[in-house]
Write an enzyme that holds these catalytic residues in place. Structure first.
Site, PDB file in Angstrom:
ATOM      1  CB  SER A  12      -0.978   0.007   1.173  1.00  0.00           C
ATOM      2  OG  SER A  12      -0.315   0.159   2.395  1.00  0.00           O
ATOM      3  CG  MET A  87       8.083  -7.531   5.759  1.00  0.00           C
ATOM      4  SD  MET A  87       8.001  -6.114   6.875  1.00  0.00           S
ATOM      5  CE  MET A  87       7.675  -6.965   8.409  1.00  0.00           C
ATOM      6  CG  LEU A  90      18.390  -3.892   4.065  1.00  0.00           C
ATOM      7  CD1 LEU A  90      18.210  -2.380   3.949  1.00  0.00           C
ATOM      8  CD2 LEU A  90      18.429  -4.538   2.689  1.00  0.00           C
ATOM      9  CG  ASN A 104      12.348   1.237   6.865  1.00  0.00           C
ATOM     10  OD1 ASN A 104      11.613   0.637   6.073  1.00  0.00           O
ATOM     11  ND2 ASN A 104      12.385   0.938   8.160  1.00  0.00           N
ATOM     12  CG  HIS A 106       9.443   1.281  12.265  1.00  0.00           C
ATOM     13  ND1 HIS A 106       9.686  -0.065  12.107  1.00  0.00           N
ATOM     14  CD2 HIS A 106       9.070   1.448  13.553  1.00  0.00           C
ATOM     15  CE1 HIS A 106       9.476  -0.683  13.255  1.00  0.00           C
ATOM     16  NE2 HIS A 106       9.098   0.210  14.146  1.00  0.00           N
ATOM     17  CB  SER A 133       9.354   6.988  12.323  1.00  0.00           C
ATOM     18  OG  SER A 133       8.781   7.060  13.608  1.00  0.00           O
ATOM     19  CG  ASP A 142      13.148  -0.694  12.588  1.00  0.00           C
ATOM     20  OD1 ASP A 142      13.092  -0.496  11.367  1.00  0.00           O
ATOM     21  OD2 ASP A 142      12.634  -1.685  13.143  1.00  0.00           O
TER      22      ASP A 142
HETATM   23  C1  GRF Z   1       3.897  -0.668   6.819  1.00  0.00           C
HETATM   24  O1  GRF Z   1       3.218  -0.558   8.049  1.00  0.00           O
HETATM   25  C2  GRF Z   1       5.318  -0.172   6.951  1.00  0.00           C
HETATM   26  O2  GRF Z   1       5.463   0.862   7.879  1.00  0.00           O
HETATM   27  C3  GRF Z   1       6.028  -1.399   7.448  1.00  0.00           C
HETATM   28  O3  GRF Z   1       5.428  -2.468   6.776  1.00  0.00           O
HETATM   29  C4  GRF Z   1       4.098  -2.126   6.411  1.00  0.00           C
HETATM   30  C5  GRF Z   1       3.986  -2.310   4.935  1.00  0.00           C
HETATM   31  O4  GRF Z   1       2.690  -2.113   4.455  1.00  0.00           O
HETATM   32  N1  GRF Z   1       7.463  -1.267   7.249  1.00  0.00           N
HETATM   33  P1  GRF Z   1       2.425  -2.045   2.898  1.00  0.00           P
HETATM   34  O5  GRF Z   1       3.041  -3.306   2.284  1.00  0.00           O
HETATM   35  O6  GRF Z   1       3.077  -0.801   2.361  1.00  0.00           O
HETATM   36  O7  GRF Z   1       0.933  -2.024   2.750  1.00  0.00           O
END
Ligand code: GRF
Length: 202
Positions: A12, A87, A90, A104, A106, A133, A142
């Site tokens: 998303s 996910m 790195l 990134n 988070h 963030s 993070d």
């Molecule tokens: C988001 O909450 C982002 O902050 C985290 O993973 C989620 C990814 O959601 N790192 P999407 O795949 O962008 O819908």
């Protein structure tokens, strides 16, 4: 500015970046996923963006995987790497290769709740305020300099799902905003602990 976007899932955030790409002067050269089933890959294809999948099972170490990732990214000659729900941790090899070029998002108000399950952690800690963030990526997970944050209020009736929805809505605004600062060359990572916006420490 040319960028690579790394994803692992729904995408998303990727969609919000695709939708704002023209406005924020971003050209997405390729979307790369470590998960062949990531829905974000379909979003990229729908927008005629090149995709690449790297299967972690084909590599015997995290370094070997990241070397392959680096070789694909370098082929595209981009100036920015965006982690949009990527996910995988790195390796230092990857992070040092792209020092100052990785952003990134988070789902917490860092430094609170690094790592996974941030919404559950915020609820368990009886937090009243939560959020998202955007930060530069350094070797500390993070832990790189925070660039911008958006807050949401946690209501008594909030669940992980409702909270996640609220935070994602903020993510979809804050990430394109920060990427735009980057494409305008207003953002710089100075050290692992310090970044600047328009030459001023943030
Ligand atoms: C988001 O909450 C982002 O902050 C985290 O993973 C989620 C990814 O959601 N790192 P999407 O795949 O962008 O819908």
């Amino acid at each position: 500015m040319k960028a690579i976007i790394l994803i692992s899932g729904n995408g998303s955030n990727l969609q919000s970046i695709i939708d704002s790409a023209d406005r924020i002067d971003l050209q997405i050269s390729c979307v790369i996923s470590n998960n062949k089933n990531a829905f974000g890959l379909k979003r990229a294809v729908s927008s005629k963006i090149q995709t690449s999948i790297i299967n972690p099972e084909l590599f015997n170490s995290k370094e070997a995987f990241d070397r392959e990732l680096i070789s694909i990214i370098d082929h595209h000659e981009v100036e920015l790497i965006v982690l949009a729900g990527y996910m995988r941790i790195l390796t230092p090899l990857f992070v040092s290769h792209y020092f100052g070029k990785i952003l990134n998002i988070h789902p917490s108000l860092l430094p609170k709740f690094p790592g996974l399950n941030t919404h559950q952690k915020a609820i368990d800690a009886s937090e009243k305020i939560h959020g998202a963030s955007v930060h530069f990526v350094t070797e500390e997970i993070d832990g790189g300099p925070i660039i911008s944050q958006e807050k949401v209020i946690i209501e008594a009736e909030d669940t992980v799902e409702t909270l996640s929805d609220k935070v994602l809505k903020k993510e979809h605004v804050i990430f394109p905003k920060v990427i735009h600062w980057y494409t305008q060359r207003r953002l710089k990572l100075i050290t692992n602990l310090q970044a600047t916006l328009d030459g001023k420490k943030i």
